[in-house]
Write a protein that holds these residues in place. Sequence first.
Motif, short mmCIF file in Angstrom:
data_model
loop_
_atom_site.label_atom_id
_atom_site.label_comp_id
_atom_site.label_asym_id
_atom_site.label_seq_id
_atom_site.Cartn_x
_atom_site.Cartn_y
_atom_site.Cartn_z
N ARG A 57 0.82 -1.27 0.06
CA ARG A 57 0.07 0.16 0.16
C ARG A 57 0.93 1.26 -0.09
O ARG A 57 1.94 1.18 0.74
N LEU A 58 0.51 2.05 -0.88
CA LEU A 58 1.49 3.27 -0.91
C LEU A 58 0.70 4.70 -0.81
O LEU A 58 -0.60 4.91 -0.98
N ASP A 59 1.13 5.46 -0.21
CA ASP A 59 0.62 6.81 -0.05
C ASP A 59 1.05 7.83 -1.00
O ASP A 59 0.39 8.79 -1.46
N ALA A 60 2.43 7.68 -1.45
CA ALA A 60 2.82 8.70 -2.52
C ALA A 60 4.32 7.83 -2.98
O ALA A 60 4.70 6.98 -2.33
N ALA A 61 5.01 8.58 -3.89
CA ALA A 61 6.39 7.92 -4.39
C ALA A 61 7.19 9.01 -4.93
O ALA A 61 6.63 10.17 -5.19
N VAL A 62 8.67 8.74 -4.49
CA VAL A 62 9.55 9.78 -5.05
C VAL A 62 10.43 8.94 -6.19
O VAL A 62 11.14 8.02 -5.85
N LEU A 63 10.44 9.67 -7.52
CA LEU A 63 11.00 8.90 -8.48
C LEU A 63 11.88 9.79 -9.09
O LEU A 63 11.88 10.82 -9.43
N ASP A 64 13.07 8.98 -9.47
CA ASP A 64 14.21 9.40 -10.40
C ASP A 64 13.72 9.13 -11.74
O ASP A 64 13.26 7.88 -11.96
N ILE A 65 13.90 9.85 -12.69
CA ILE A 65 13.53 9.60 -14.01
C ILE A 65 14.31 8.64 -14.81
O ILE A 65 13.88 7.66 -15.39
N ASN A 66 15.66 8.81 -14.66
CA ASN A 66 16.60 7.87 -15.27
C ASN A 66 17.46 6.96 -14.36
O ASN A 66 17.86 7.18 -13.59
N LEU A 67 16.70 5.43 -14.52
CA LEU A 67 17.31 4.46 -13.92
C LEU A 67 18.08 3.52 -14.60
O LEU A 67 17.60 2.72 -15.45
#
Length: 136
Positions: A57-67
């Motif tokens: 279950r997630l409330d939010a996410a922090v994403l790097d664009i280039n993996l």
Amino acid sequence: MPPSTSDAPLAGRRILVVEDVYFVADDIAAALRGAGAIVVGPAPNGPAALSLMASERLDAAVLDINLHDEAVYPVAEALRARGTPFVFATGYDRCSIPASYRGVPLWEKPFDSAALIRSLPALIDAVGGRRDRPTA
């Protein structure tokens, strides 16, 4: 005594971190934990992030664009489909992001993790504080 919401603005919120650089992921995770969040991951790539999403279950996410030369956009699409808010924490500037993601909050590296922490509760609340459920 439990921390107050001013001490822990993300208390109990489950935040997915998707970042391929270990030290950056560790710094983001530490900042989130310091604000009371439960860190999901960090995931170093899209498949690992999608796997976590299937069971968490997630409330939010922090994403790097280039993996590692792989774009995070499939993860972003899956988050959108679940109604989970996310931010991009990346070295890319806004003009290099596809138009369909221009409305997503962007934190250009290096960024102020305290400012990111302050912004996440409002982002979560903007979608009604909805806590998503894993798809089965």
